[in-house]
Structure formats: structure tokens, C-alpha cells
Design an enzyme around this catalytic site. Structure first.
Site, PDB file in Angstrom:
ATOM      1  N   HIS A   1       0.838  -1.212   0.000  1.00 48.72           N
ATOM      2  CA  HIS A   1       0.000   0.000   0.000  1.00 48.72           C
ATOM      3  C   HIS A   1       0.873   1.263   0.000  1.00 48.72           C
ATOM      4  O   HIS A   1       2.026   1.237   0.453  1.00 48.72           O
ATOM      5  CB  HIS A   1      -0.919  -0.016   1.226  1.00 48.72           C
ATOM      6  CG  HIS A   1      -0.163  -0.081   2.511  1.00 48.72           C
ATOM      7  ND1 HIS A   1       0.410   1.018   3.095  1.00 48.72           N
ATOM      8  CD2 HIS A   1       0.159  -1.126   3.300  1.00 48.72           C
ATOM      9  CE1 HIS A   1       1.036   0.666   4.185  1.00 48.72           C
ATOM     10  NE2 HIS A   1       0.912  -0.635   4.342  1.00 48.72           N
TER      11      HIS A   1
ATOM     12  N   SER B   1       0.809   5.127   4.702  1.00 48.21           N
ATOM     13  CA  SER B   1      -0.388   5.313   5.528  1.00 48.21           C
ATOM     14  C   SER B   1      -0.154   6.492   6.476  1.00 48.21           C
ATOM     15  O   SER B   1       0.986   6.971   6.620  1.00 48.21           O
ATOM     16  CB  SER B   1      -0.673   4.044   6.332  1.00 48.21           C
ATOM     17  OG  SER B   1       0.282   3.923   7.370  1.00 48.21           O
TER      18      SER B   1
ATOM     19  N   ARG C   1      -5.845   0.541   4.311  1.00 49.74           N
ATOM     20  CA  ARG C   1      -4.733   1.142   3.559  1.00 49.74           C
ATOM     21  C   ARG C   1      -4.394   0.319   2.310  1.00 49.74           C
ATOM     22  O   ARG C   1      -4.012   0.877   1.279  1.00 49.74           O
ATOM     23  CB  ARG C   1      -3.505   1.342   4.462  1.00 49.74           C
ATOM     24  CG  ARG C   1      -2.970   0.092   5.156  1.00 49.74           C
ATOM     25  CD  ARG C   1      -2.009   0.509   6.258  1.00 49.74           C
ATOM     26  NE  ARG C   1      -1.285  -0.562   6.924  1.00 49.74           N
ATOM     27  CZ  ARG C   1      -1.731  -1.259   7.972  1.00 49.74           C
ATOM     28  NH1 ARG C   1      -2.950  -1.032   8.442  1.00 49.74           N
ATOM     29  NH2 ARG C   1      -0.977  -2.165   8.565  1.00 49.74           N
TER      30      ARG C   1
ATOM     31  N   GLU D   1      -1.492  -7.293   7.491  1.00 54.31           N
ATOM     32  CA  GLU D   1      -0.116  -7.111   7.948  1.00 54.31           C
ATOM     33  C   GLU D   1       0.168  -8.049   9.113  1.00 54.31           C
ATOM     34  O   GLU D   1      -0.766  -8.522   9.790  1.00 54.31           O
ATOM     35  CB  GLU D   1       0.074  -5.630   8.368  1.00 54.31           C
ATOM     36  CG  GLU D   1       1.455  -5.250   8.891  1.00 54.31           C
ATOM     37  CD  GLU D   1       2.594  -5.618   7.952  1.00 54.31           C
ATOM     38  OE1 GLU D   1       2.711  -6.813   7.584  1.00 54.31           O
ATOM     39  OE2 GLU D   1       3.387  -4.734   7.596  1.00 54.31           O
ATOM     40  N   ARG D   2       1.440  -8.328   9.339  1.00 53.64           N
ATOM     41  CA  ARG D   2       1.853  -9.038  10.545  1.00 53.64           C
ATOM     42  C   ARG D   2       1.279  -8.305  11.761  1.00 53.64           C
ATOM     43  O   ARG D   2       1.330  -7.065  11.801  1.00 53.64           O
ATOM     44  CB  ARG D   2       3.394  -9.019  10.583  1.00 53.64           C
ATOM     45  CG  ARG D   2       3.958  -9.344  11.921  1.00 53.64           C
ATOM     46  CD  ARG D   2       5.424  -8.945  11.953  1.00 53.64           C
ATOM     47  NE  ARG D   2       5.964  -9.252  13.249  1.00 53.64           N
ATOM     48  CZ  ARG D   2       7.148  -8.844  13.674  1.00 53.64           C
ATOM     49  NH1 ARG D   2       7.922  -8.117  12.882  1.00 53.64           N
ATOM     50  NH2 ARG D   2       7.577  -9.159  14.866  1.00 53.64           N
TER      51      ARG D   2
ATOM     52  N   TYR E   1       1.525  -6.675  15.118  1.00 54.46           N
ATOM     53  CA  TYR E   1       2.693  -6.174  15.850  1.00 54.46           C
ATOM     54  C   TYR E   1       2.471  -6.121  17.363  1.00 54.46           C
ATOM     55  O   TYR E   1       3.264  -5.525  18.103  1.00 54.46           O
ATOM     56  CB  TYR E   1       3.090  -4.784  15.321  1.00 54.46           C
ATOM     57  CG  TYR E   1       4.401  -4.776  14.546  1.00 54.46           C
ATOM     58  CD1 TYR E   1       5.565  -5.285  15.121  1.00 54.46           C
ATOM     59  CD2 TYR E   1       4.491  -4.240  13.268  1.00 54.46           C
ATOM     60  CE1 TYR E   1       6.766  -5.277  14.413  1.00 54.46           C
ATOM     61  CE2 TYR E   1       5.682  -4.227  12.559  1.00 54.46           C
ATOM     62  CZ  TYR E   1       6.818  -4.749  13.142  1.00 54.46           C
ATOM     63  OH  TYR E   1       8.012  -4.738  12.455  1.00 54.46           O
TER      64      TYR E   1
ATOM     65  N   ARG F   1      11.598  -5.983  14.718  1.00 57.06           N
ATOM     66  CA  ARG F   1      11.125  -5.677  13.350  1.00 57.06           C
ATOM     67  C   ARG F   1      11.493  -6.764  12.352  1.00 57.06           C
ATOM     68  O   ARG F   1      10.727  -7.047  11.431  1.00 57.06           O
ATOM     69  CB  ARG F   1      11.721  -4.346  12.830  1.00 57.06           C
ATOM     70  CG  ARG F   1      11.177  -3.108  13.486  1.00 57.06           C
ATOM     71  CD  ARG F   1      11.768  -1.860  12.815  1.00 57.06           C
ATOM     72  NE  ARG F   1      11.164  -1.555  11.541  1.00 57.06           N
ATOM     73  CZ  ARG F   1      11.793  -0.940  10.532  1.00 57.06           C
ATOM     74  NH1 ARG F   1      13.052  -0.594  10.640  1.00 57.06           N
ATOM     75  NH2 ARG F   1      11.155  -0.698   9.403  1.00 57.06           N
TER      76      ARG F   1
ATOM     77  N   HIS G   1       0.938  -5.662   2.418  1.00 57.99           N
ATOM     78  CA  HIS G   1       1.671  -4.928   3.453  1.00 57.99           C
ATOM     79  C   HIS G   1       3.144  -5.321   3.481  1.00 57.99           C
ATOM     80  O   HIS G   1       3.510  -6.389   2.983  1.00 57.99           O
ATOM     81  CB  HIS G   1       1.034  -5.243   4.808  1.00 57.99           C
ATOM     82  CG  HIS G   1      -0.420  -4.940   4.840  1.00 57.99           C
ATOM     83  ND1 HIS G   1      -0.922  -3.755   5.307  1.00 57.99           N
ATOM     84  CD2 HIS G   1      -1.492  -5.665   4.414  1.00 57.99           C
ATOM     85  CE1 HIS G   1      -2.244  -3.757   5.176  1.00 57.99           C
ATOM     86  NE2 HIS G   1      -2.615  -4.909   4.642  1.00 57.99           N
TER      87      HIS G   1
ATOM     88  N   ASN H   1       5.189  -6.638   5.686  1.00 57.23           N
ATOM     89  CA  ASN H   1       5.620  -7.962   6.159  1.00 57.23           C
ATOM     90  C   ASN H   1       4.876  -9.120   5.501  1.00 57.23           C
ATOM     91  O   ASN H   1       5.407 -10.226   5.415  1.00 57.23           O
ATOM     92  CB  ASN H   1       5.540  -8.028   7.682  1.00 57.23           C
ATOM     93  CG  ASN H   1       6.583  -7.114   8.297  1.00 57.23           C
ATOM     94  OD1 ASN H   1       7.786  -7.334   8.131  1.00 57.23           O
ATOM     95  ND2 ASN H   1       6.135  -6.054   8.952  1.00 57.23           N
TER      96      ASN H   1
HETATM   97  C1  DG2 Z   1       4.323  -1.638   8.830  1.00 59.47           C
HETATM   98  C2  DG2 Z   1       5.579  -2.438   8.661  1.00 59.47           C
HETATM   99  O1  DG2 Z   1       3.352  -2.266   8.069  1.00 59.47           O
HETATM  100  O2  DG2 Z   1       6.503  -2.028   9.576  1.00 59.47           O
HETATM  101  O3  DG2 Z   1       3.047  -2.501  10.667  1.00 59.47           O
HETATM  102  O4  DG2 Z   1       4.275  -0.730  11.042  1.00 59.47           O
HETATM  103  O5  DG2 Z   1       3.214  -2.259   5.531  1.00 59.47           O
HETATM  104  O6  DG2 Z   1       1.168  -2.181   6.868  1.00 59.47           O
HETATM  105  O7  DG2 Z   1       2.723  -0.177   6.831  1.00 59.47           O
HETATM  106  P1  DG2 Z   1       2.567  -1.669   6.775  1.00 59.47           P
HETATM  107  C3  DG2 Z   1       3.845  -1.620  10.296  1.00 59.47           C
HETATM  108  P2  DG2 Z   1       8.009  -2.547   9.641  1.00 59.47           P
HETATM  109  O8  DG2 Z   1       7.987  -4.028   9.903  1.00 59.47           O
HETATM  110  O9  DG2 Z   1       8.697  -2.176   8.359  1.00 59.47           O
HETATM  111  O10 DG2 Z   1       8.563  -1.786  10.844  1.00 59.47           O
END
Ligand code: DG2
Length: 251
Positions: free
Chosen positions: A8, A11, A59, A86-87, A89, A113, A181, A183
Site C-alpha cells: 500500500h 499510511s 490502507r 499485515e503481521r 505487531y 522488526r 503490506h 511484512n
Molecule cells: C508496517 C511495517 O506495516 O513495519 O506494521 O508498522 O506495511 O502495513 O505499513 P505496513 C507496520 P516494519 O515491519 O517495516 O517496521
């Protein structure tokens, strides 16, 4: 056979340099522009699609919609899955990446990360951000929804989905685009390029740049490359790699 994968556009939380994960944030104005440019570039280069894939996060959805709008292909079928999110976090979500480095040190943040299987701190069960409490995941068996994920965990949900759905469509001759995304795309790259756990550490994904994979009939990767200006791609990739560094803007 070609597959297009695009992260994407920037964001609002990328702009503010916050760990995002499953937080459902909008594209920034710059991110919207990046998505437009990606669509214009794909059109100019003669790409076309039969089916599109994206996550449950806006996003990525907004990026895909903008690309399709630019290509005059808004009618194309779009398959959305939380498995392309996305992963997760965990408890890092919402923290500033640079501030987190100041607090925990560069080595620890790099481990969080980019390590393959080390988990950041998890969300607590009763946290309002727990996807088990969120409307968009109500159909999903609670045990499958994460409170935090490593890249390994992300791979374990993304790759079976990729093989059963996306690869299947491609084998039927469909031309596919995936909007996802950082990750999720690293998970796909590790799998497609057969990278080791060590090799994937240094892979960073620029926002809004189409990545092309070419396959032979046996679904072996022939080559891959980003579309667009090389210097811009390098600059954007470095920006992602350096996101958690202290005083990066003053260097
Ligand atoms: C980013 C990736 O995901 O972060 O979750 O902060 O691609 O959805 O913006 P995205 C996040 P990093 O692993 O590069 O820190």
C-alpha cells in the site's frame, strides 16, 4: 505468467512513524498519490488483471481501489482476506519506531522488526485492540486470531492462503494483482525466492511500487523486479529500513 504485488501507499501511521500492524489506518495524502502513480504506471506498461487480492485493512484496500480506478478496471473482482493482513505487531502497535529505539535500543528494535521468529510483546486478552473483539473478524474462529505475530507466524497464514487461492487462480491462467503490506510481502518474497531466515532480514519493501514476479509453467520464479525509477525505489526502500533509526532525518 506474471504476478504483481504492491505494498500500500504511505499510511497515516507510516507518516507518523508508528508501528501499525492490524491497526486500520487511512492512507496519507502522499500515500494516495503513490497509489495513483502505481496505477498509472501499470496502465502505461500495459499490465492488466483478471482478479485482485487484498487484506481486510483499508490502507491496502484503498491502494488497490485507486490502482483499479487509474486503470479503468474498477469492475474487476476483488477477493479480500484477513490472512493477507499485515503481521500483527502486538503491544508495539501505536508506538513510535524511533522513540521505541531510544527506549529499548537499536538491537532490540531490529530484532522485533526483522527477526524471523522472535515475538514482540503481545496484546493482552482484554485489550480493545484484540481482533477477537473486533467486528471485521467476527466470522473467524477466535483461536486463529493473533495477539502478536513473528514473521514466521505471518508466513504460516499467508503461504497456505497464497497456494490455495492465488496460485490456483494463476494456474488457471488468471492475471493477478495483490495489494498488501510490508511484512505480508516479505513473507511472500521469502517463499517465492526461497530465501533463508537470514537473507529475509535485509529485505525491505517500498510503499506503492509494483513488484513483478515472472514464473515458468512449473511455477518456478524466472525473475522479479520493481517497476519505475530505480533511484526513487532505492530511496523509498532505505527509508523503510531506517525507519527506527535515531535522528535519521539529521544524517
Ligand atoms: C508496517 C511495517 O506495516 O513495519 O506494521 O508498522 O506495511 O502495513 O505499513 P505496513 C507496520 P516494519 O515491519 O517495516 O517496521
Amino acid at each position: 505468467m506474471k504476478l504483481i504485488i504492491v505494498r500500500h501507499g504511505e499510511s497515516e501511521w507510516n507518516r507518523l512513524n508508528l508501528f501499525t500492524g492490524w491497526t486500520d489506518v487511512e492512507l496519507s495524502e502522499h500515500g494516495k498519490q503513490e497509489a495513483k502513480s502505481a496505477g498509472q504506471l501499470l496502465k502505461k506498461e500495459g499490465y492488466d488483471f483478471d482478479v485482485c487480492y487484498t487484506s481486510y485493512l483499508k490502507r491496502a484496500i484503498q491502494t488497490l481501489n485507486t490502482i483499479l480506478e487509474e486503470m479503468d478496471r474498477e469492475w474487476l473482482p476483488v477477493k479480500k482476506s484477513w490472512l493477507l493482513n499485515e503481521r500483527h505487531y502486538g503491544a508495539l502497535q501505536g508506538l513510535n519506531k524511533e522513540e521505541t529505539t531510544k527506549r529499548f535500543g537499536q538491537e532490540q528494535v531490529q530484532i522485533w522488526r526483522r527477526s524471523y521468529d522472535i515475538l514482540p510483546p503481545a496484546l493482552s486478552e482484554d485489550d480493545g485492540r484484540n481482533p477477537r473483539h473486533q467486528e471485521q473478524y467476527r466470522e473467524i474462529t477466535k483461536e486463529r486470531l493473533p495477539l502478536v505475530e513473528s514473521l514466521k507466524d505471518t508466513i504460516e497464514r499467508v503461504i497456505p492462503y497464497f497456494e490455495q487461492n492465488i496460485m490456483n487462480d494463476m494456474k488457471q491462467g488468471k492475471r493477478v494483482i495483490i495489494a498488501a503490506h510490508g511484512n505480508t510481502i516479505r513473507a511472500l518474497i521469502k517463499y517465492l525466492d526461497r530465501l533463508s531466515e537470514k537473507e529475509i532480514i535485509s529485505v525491505n519493501i517500498p510503499t506503492g511500487i509494483p513488484l513483478v514476479y515472472e514464473f515458468d509453467e512449473d511455477f518456478q520464479v524466472i525473475r522479479n523486479y520493481y517497476l519505475g525509477d530505480k533511484d526513487l525505489i532505492e530511496e523509498k526502500t532505505k527509508k523503510v529500513a531506517d525507519q527506527a533509526n535515531i535522528n535519521k532525518n539529521q544524517k
